[in-house]
Design an enzyme around this catalytic site. Structure first.
Site, short mmCIF file in Angstrom:
data_model
loop_
_atom_site.label_atom_id
_atom_site.label_comp_id
_atom_site.label_asym_id
_atom_site.label_seq_id
_atom_site.Cartn_x
_atom_site.Cartn_y
_atom_site.Cartn_z
N SER A 32 2.95 74.37 -30.15
CA SER A 32 2.06 75.15 -30.88
C SER A 32 1.55 76.38 -30.20
O SER A 32 1.02 76.52 -29.51
CB SER A 32 0.78 74.25 -30.97
OG SER A 32 1.11 73.15 -31.83
N HIS A 63 4.56 76.44 -35.77
CA HIS A 63 5.86 75.91 -35.36
C HIS A 63 6.96 76.58 -36.44
O HIS A 63 7.18 75.78 -37.65
CB HIS A 63 5.98 74.27 -35.59
CG HIS A 63 5.08 73.72 -34.28
ND1 HIS A 63 5.74 73.61 -33.12
CD2 HIS A 63 3.69 73.67 -34.16
CE1 HIS A 63 4.63 72.89 -32.71
NE2 HIS A 63 3.45 73.01 -33.21
N HIS A 85 6.79 66.79 -35.49
CA HIS A 85 6.06 65.78 -34.92
C HIS A 85 5.83 64.52 -35.67
O HIS A 85 6.23 64.40 -36.81
CB HIS A 85 4.60 66.20 -34.67
CG HIS A 85 4.33 67.56 -34.33
ND1 HIS A 85 4.68 68.73 -34.87
CD2 HIS A 85 3.78 67.79 -32.98
CE1 HIS A 85 4.43 69.81 -33.90
NE2 HIS A 85 3.77 69.14 -32.70
N TYR A 87 3.45 62.77 -36.64
CA TYR A 87 2.41 62.75 -37.59
C TYR A 87 3.10 63.57 -39.20
O TYR A 87 2.28 63.15 -40.25
CB TYR A 87 0.99 63.37 -37.35
CG TYR A 87 1.23 64.86 -36.87
CD1 TYR A 87 1.17 65.97 -37.82
CD2 TYR A 87 1.07 65.21 -35.50
CE1 TYR A 87 1.31 67.30 -37.44
CE2 TYR A 87 1.10 66.49 -35.11
CZ TYR A 87 1.42 67.59 -36.24
OH TYR A 87 1.60 68.67 -35.68
N GLU A 88 3.92 64.36 -38.81
CA GLU A 88 4.49 65.10 -40.04
C GLU A 88 5.25 63.83 -41.07
O GLU A 88 5.66 64.09 -42.27
CB GLU A 88 5.32 66.29 -39.59
CG GLU A 88 4.79 67.22 -39.11
CD GLU A 88 5.65 68.34 -38.62
OE1 GLU A 88 6.02 68.98 -39.49
OE2 GLU A 88 6.04 68.23 -37.26
N ALA A 115 1.06 72.45 -26.39
CA ALA A 115 -0.36 72.95 -26.47
C ALA A 115 -1.13 71.42 -26.41
O ALA A 115 -0.67 70.34 -27.13
CB ALA A 115 -0.99 73.42 -27.86
N MET A 216 0.27 65.73 -29.21
CA MET A 216 0.77 64.96 -30.15
C MET A 216 2.33 65.19 -29.89
O MET A 216 2.98 65.04 -31.07
CB MET A 216 0.25 65.30 -31.49
CG MET A 216 -1.25 65.27 -31.47
SD MET A 216 -1.91 66.04 -33.14
CE MET A 216 -3.64 66.00 -32.84
N SER A 217 2.88 65.44 -28.84
CA SER A 217 4.30 65.57 -28.76
C SER A 217 5.05 65.45 -27.23
O SER A 217 4.25 64.50 -26.67
CB SER A 217 4.60 67.15 -29.08
OG SER A 217 4.06 67.81 -28.16
N ASN A 240 -7.76 73.75 -25.25
CA ASN A 240 -9.19 73.36 -25.57
C ASN A 240 -9.63 72.23 -24.60
O ASN A 240 -8.96 71.79 -24.17
CB ASN A 240 -9.50 73.01 -27.03
CG ASN A 240 -8.52 71.63 -27.47
OD1 ASN A 240 -7.24 71.93 -27.55
ND2 ASN A 240 -8.94 70.53 -27.44
N HIS A 252 -7.25 73.61 -35.17
CA HIS A 252 -6.01 74.26 -35.06
C HIS A 252 -6.14 75.56 -34.74
O HIS A 252 -5.17 76.07 -33.83
CB HIS A 252 -5.15 73.77 -36.16
CG HIS A 252 -3.77 73.98 -36.02
ND1 HIS A 252 -3.07 73.54 -34.81
CD2 HIS A 252 -2.87 74.82 -36.66
CE1 HIS A 252 -1.63 74.04 -34.99
NE2 HIS A 252 -1.63 74.92 -36.06
N1 HPA Z 1 -6.03 66.65 -28.95
C1 HPA Z 1 -4.62 66.39 -29.11
N2 HPA Z 1 -3.82 67.28 -29.46
C2 HPA Z 1 -3.96 68.37 -29.01
C3 HPA Z 1 -5.29 68.80 -28.58
C4 HPA Z 1 -6.14 67.92 -28.39
O1 HPA Z 1 -7.52 68.32 -28.01
N3 HPA Z 1 -5.20 70.30 -28.28
C5 HPA Z 1 -3.86 70.64 -28.68
N4 HPA Z 1 -3.27 69.61 -29.06
#
Ligand code: HPA
Length: 277
Positions: A32, A63, A85, A87-88, A115, A216-217, A240, A252
């Site tokens: 990301s 993406h 991903h 989740y998609e 990310a 998530m990847s 973050n 996001h």
């Molecule tokens: N959690 C899960 N996936 C993420 C995060 C997060 O805080 N930041 C970027 N991808």
């Protein structure tokens, strides 16, 4: 069930082989907000993932789903600008197709970036973490990209996972980072299914089980890469601070914004590693 077969893999690989100018030595997957790194690839040919038969389409902002093949630091590379991903809605097994195609095209290395949220309280947004291990929580629950008939041409039914991330590549990455004056953490990544971010209690649990960064990847791709014998380097861009006490929210937009700070640092590290191969 949507298990990967040799036919599905060969069809996608043959499609790209006709278009690509070189046989890649290194496959790279950009997470990301990290896609702009692909602009550095020289003499490149670009193909949209959705043109490739069977390719898991990427639908998320940040993406773009472009596949870029060319050279970087004189090394033939195949860069995925964005990924797909779980989740998609893709089957976990289908998420393995891009890495299988890299293997078919001859890639020996996988450099994977993402990310991630910092679970380790010492990590700050905008910093980087080199992965030295991961926790395959989804796999423990049965959602493994290697589920289904084993593809013996790539690797064994029960592949070893004691060294998911290559020690020499980790060393190269640290050396490249220090040459570039970039400081880098090293730690453990966990992949959750998403798309919802974690609750404070989720995050306290993750910290307790030894996680430094959450995303998530990546883990599915690394498992498929290791099954096929590739050497793997993983780097998280920390986008973050995780919200262990519920005092901040995660969006996001902030993940994408952090990507802009992270890309130049990531670029110098990945270039430095390519030079050392
Ligand atoms: N959690 C899960 N996936 C993420 C995060 C997060 O805080 N930041 C970027 N991808």
């Amino acid at each position: 069930m949507d298990f990967l077969t040799s036919e599905i893999i060969n069809k996608a690989a043959e499609f790209l082989q006709e278009k690509f100018p070189v046989s890649p030595k290194v496959g790279m997957i950009l997470g990301s907000g990290l896609g702009p790194f692909a602009d550095a690839v020289e003499n490149s040919v670009q193909v949209m993932g959705k043109q490739v038969p069977g390719w898991p389409e990427s639908t998320v902002e940040g993406h773009v789903g472009r596949l870029v093949c060319g050279t970087l630091e004189g090394v033939p590379v195949f860069v995925m600008q964005g990924r797909s991903h779980y989740y998609e809605g893709h089957e976990m097994t289908r998420l393995g197709l891009p890495v299988r195609v890299m293997q078919k095209l001859g890639a020996e290395y996988l450099f994977v970036t993402n990310a991630a949220g910092a679970v380790n309280p010492n990590y700050k947004a905008g910093s980087l973490m080199i992965l030295n291990d991961h926790i395959n929580l989804l796999g423990m629950a049965g959602v493994n990209p290697l589920r289904g008939p084993n593809l013996d041409e790539f690797g064994p039914r029960f592949p070893d996972m004691s060294r998911p991330y290559d020690k020499e590549l980790i060393k190269f990455a640290h050396n490249a980072a220090s040459d570039a004056g970039v400081s880098c953490h090293e730690g453990v990544y966990i992949c959750l299914a998403g798309p919802s971010y974690e609750t404070p209690a989720d995050l306290r649990f993750l910290r307790m089980i030894g996680v430094d960064a959450v995303g998530m990847s990546t883990v599915p791709e690394v498992i498929v890469a290791r099954h096929g014998g590739m050497k793997v380097l993983g780097i998280s861009g920390i986008s973050n601070k995780a919200n262990l006490d519920g005092s901040t929210i995660t969006t996001h937009e902030e993940v994408m914004e952090a990507g802009r700070v992270i890309v130049p640092k990531l670029t110098s590290i990945l270039r430095g590693v390519l030079k050392r191969l």
